[in-house]
Design a protein around this motif. Structure first.
Motif, PDB file in Angstrom:
ATOM      1  N   PHE A   1      83.833  43.664  21.824  1.00 26.92           N
ATOM      2  CA  PHE A   1      82.574  43.114  22.317  1.00 26.92           C
ATOM      3  C   PHE A   1      82.280  41.777  21.651  1.00 26.92           C
ATOM      4  O   PHE A   1      82.784  41.479  20.571  1.00 26.92           O
ATOM      5  CB  PHE A   1      81.407  44.065  22.015  1.00 26.92           C
ATOM      6  CG  PHE A   1      81.599  45.450  22.531  1.00 26.92           C
ATOM      7  CD1 PHE A   1      81.382  45.753  23.866  1.00 26.92           C
ATOM      8  CD2 PHE A   1      82.027  46.465  21.681  1.00 26.92           C
ATOM      9  CE1 PHE A   1      81.570  47.037  24.349  1.00 26.92           C
ATOM     10  CE2 PHE A   1      82.210  47.757  22.150  1.00 26.92           C
ATOM     11  CZ  PHE A   1      81.992  48.036  23.490  1.00 26.92           C
ATOM     12  N   LYS A   2      81.420  41.031  22.311  1.00 24.54           N
ATOM     13  CA  LYS A   2      80.921  39.805  21.714  1.00 24.54           C
ATOM     14  C   LYS A   2      80.048  40.174  20.525  1.00 24.54           C
ATOM     15  O   LYS A   2      79.158  41.018  20.634  1.00 24.54           O
ATOM     16  CB  LYS A   2      80.105  39.024  22.747  1.00 24.54           C
ATOM     17  CG  LYS A   2      79.541  37.706  22.231  1.00 24.54           C
ATOM     18  CD  LYS A   2      78.742  36.993  23.323  1.00 24.54           C
ATOM     19  CE  LYS A   2      78.199  35.670  22.824  1.00 24.54           C
ATOM     20  NZ  LYS A   2      77.428  34.964  23.877  1.00 24.54           N
ATOM     21  N   VAL A   3      80.336  39.554  19.400  1.00 23.64           N
ATOM     22  CA  VAL A   3      79.597  39.885  18.187  1.00 23.64           C
ATOM     23  C   VAL A   3      78.526  38.835  17.904  1.00 23.64           C
ATOM     24  O   VAL A   3      78.764  37.635  18.067  1.00 23.64           O
ATOM     25  CB  VAL A   3      80.548  40.008  16.983  1.00 23.64           C
ATOM     26  CG1 VAL A   3      79.767  40.230  15.692  1.00 23.64           C
ATOM     27  CG2 VAL A   3      81.506  41.160  17.205  1.00 23.64           C
ATOM     28  N   ARG A   4      77.391  39.347  17.471  1.00 26.10           N
ATOM     29  CA  ARG A   4      76.201  38.536  17.253  1.00 26.10           C
ATOM     30  C   ARG A   4      75.828  37.800  18.536  1.00 26.10           C
ATOM     31  O   ARG A   4      75.508  36.624  18.542  1.00 26.10           O
ATOM     32  CB  ARG A   4      76.414  37.534  16.118  1.00 26.10           C
ATOM     33  CG  ARG A   4      76.682  38.161  14.751  1.00 26.10           C
ATOM     34  CD  ARG A   4      75.491  38.876  14.159  1.00 26.10           C
ATOM     35  NE  ARG A   4      74.458  37.959  13.754  1.00 26.10           N
ATOM     36  CZ  ARG A   4      74.236  37.607  12.483  1.00 26.10           C
ATOM     37  NH1 ARG A   4      74.978  38.104  11.517  1.00 26.10           N
ATOM     38  NH2 ARG A   4      73.250  36.790  12.183  1.00 26.10           N
ATOM     39  N   GLY A   5      75.872  38.589  19.650  1.00 28.91           N
ATOM     40  CA  GLY A   5      75.398  38.048  20.913  1.00 28.91           C
ATOM     41  C   GLY A   5      73.918  37.729  20.829  1.00 28.91           C
ATOM     42  O   GLY A   5      73.218  38.119  19.891  1.00 28.91           O
ATOM     43  N   ARG A   6      73.421  37.074  21.835  1.00 27.67           N
ATOM     44  CA  ARG A   6      72.037  36.587  21.837  1.00 27.67           C
ATOM     45  C   ARG A   6      71.029  37.697  21.563  1.00 27.67           C
ATOM     46  O   ARG A   6      70.117  37.546  20.742  1.00 27.67           O
ATOM     47  CB  ARG A   6      71.754  35.933  23.190  1.00 27.67           C
ATOM     48  CG  ARG A   6      70.283  35.662  23.437  1.00 27.67           C
ATOM     49  CD  ARG A   6      69.983  35.382  24.895  1.00 27.67           C
ATOM     50  NE  ARG A   6      68.570  35.545  25.181  1.00 27.67           N
ATOM     51  CZ  ARG A   6      68.063  35.561  26.402  1.00 27.67           C
ATOM     52  NH1 ARG A   6      68.864  35.409  27.448  1.00 27.67           N
ATOM     53  NH2 ARG A   6      66.767  35.715  26.595  1.00 27.67           N
ATOM     54  N   TYR A   7      71.184  38.818  22.235  1.00 35.86           N
ATOM     55  CA  TYR A   7      70.187  39.887  22.127  1.00 35.86           C
ATOM     56  C   TYR A   7      70.284  40.616  20.786  1.00 35.86           C
ATOM     57  O   TYR A   7      69.266  40.922  20.151  1.00 35.86           O
ATOM     58  CB  TYR A   7      70.346  40.865  23.290  1.00 35.86           C
ATOM     59  CG  TYR A   7      70.096  40.224  24.643  1.00 35.86           C
ATOM     60  CD1 TYR A   7      68.800  39.972  25.077  1.00 35.86           C
ATOM     61  CD2 TYR A   7      71.162  39.849  25.458  1.00 35.86           C
ATOM     62  CE1 TYR A   7      68.553  39.369  26.308  1.00 35.86           C
ATOM     63  CE2 TYR A   7      70.932  39.248  26.690  1.00 35.86           C
ATOM     64  CZ  TYR A   7      69.635  39.008  27.107  1.00 35.86           C
ATOM     65  OH  TYR A   7      69.406  38.408  28.315  1.00 35.86           O
ATOM     66  N   THR A   8      71.522  40.876  20.360  1.00 35.04           N
ATOM     67  CA  THR A   8      71.705  41.514  19.056  1.00 35.04           C
ATOM     68  C   THR A   8      71.144  40.633  17.956  1.00 35.04           C
ATOM     69  O   THR A   8      70.456  41.112  17.045  1.00 35.04           O
ATOM     70  CB  THR A   8      73.198  41.790  18.801  1.00 35.04           C
ATOM     71  OG1 THR A   8      73.715  42.621  19.842  1.00 35.04           O
ATOM     72  CG2 THR A   8      73.409  42.475  17.462  1.00 35.04           C
TER      73      THR A   8
END
Length: 283
Positions: free
Chosen positions: A261-268
């Motif tokens: 998964f994308k890490v430190r995505g916008r929502y997270t």
């Protein structure tokens, strides 16, 4: 190290709990882990309230008021010079010298103790680059909404993840050929898909204190959050995944089994930032 046992401060190494205690012989008890920092106990009232409600459900006597417990906990933290740590509370049904499955006589006193411990070591890189999860069947009983000390299935799940180089297990229950995510060995899970947050609803899973705080944060940020039965496949197909717990706080997930998964995505990132602000200001 000092401990608190049934109203007194004792040396932890003195081993003052009797071997016939039902917490040892039947795992007949409850526990809480509460984060402490700079002499503060975070979200104490919520943790104590959860333990008290479960004690009433199982008819285990809680002999101390929240005010008494918090006062003693603060003294215990000071005695052990804990700057950044964990407060462990345990309540059992008490000592039964006959090891009888039948509940002991009503005049049997429950056992309550607390430990104030340094914070367990977690690699700071986990919050920066994310952690790996491994799916594992949920082998627990049907009383998971209560934080009981029956933790062997959780231990098996987490150690399966550790053995494979992971941080936590993504536990699931199977029904009609579908795998539904429950929680981790000591974590709750969230995913984000098309800007919508999903998290498994409280259906025989623990209503985590941090989970509740994060749901409030998501709503305050103006995002939609859905609590429902969530499949393993929904997690594998998500844009972002993160876990939450008392000790892990809000931690991004970089992969489940072979899926990344994308890490430190916008929502997270947004939720992490808001929780950190709450965390360092909470009392």
């Amino acid at each position: 190290m000092w401990a608190f046992l049934d109203g007194d401060f004792v040396q932890e190494k003195s081993r003052v709990i009797q071997l016939e205690n039902r917490g040892l012989t039947f795992a007949d008890g409850l526990f809480e882990v509460i984060r402490t920092i700079e002499g503060r106990i975070l979200f104490f009232e919520e943790h104590f309230s959860r333990m008290k409600k479960s004690a009433e459900f199982f008819n285990i006597e809680m002999r101390f008021t929240p005010e008494e417990v918090k006062k003693s906990a603060l003294e215990l933290i000071g005695r052990n010079s804990i700057e950044d740590g964990e407060l462990y509370l345990e309540l059992t049904r008490g000592t039964d010298p006959h090891r009888e499955h039948r509940y002991p006589p009503k005049d049997t006193s429950s056992t309550f103790f607390m430990l104030a411990l340094p914070l367990r070591r977690i690699d700071a890189d986990n919050w920066k680059n994310g952690v790996k999860l491994f799916a594992y069947p949920d082998l627990r009983h049907k009383l998971c909404e209560h934080k009981t000390i029956n933790l062997l299935p959780n231990v098996l799940a987490k150690n399966f993840a550790y053995a494979n180089g992971g941080y936590e297990a993504l536990m699931y229950r199977e029904e009609d050929g579908m795998k539904f995510v429950t929680e981790g060995g000591s974590s709750n899970y969230f995913l984000v898909d098309n800007g919508i947050f999903l998290t498994p609803n409280v259906d025989n899973i623990l209503p985590g204190i941090t989970r509740g705080k994060v749901i409030e944060i998501i709503k305050k940020l103006g995002h939609r959050i859905i609590e429902k039965r969530v499949t393993v496949q929904e997690f594998l197909s998500a844009e972002e995944v993160f876990l939450v717990s008392t000790v892990s706080r809000v931690m991004p997930v970089k992969g489940i089994d072979e899926v990344t998964f994308k890490v430190r995505g916008r929502y997270t990132e947004e939720v992490m930032s808001a929780y950190e602000e709450l965390f360092f200001s909470a009392r």
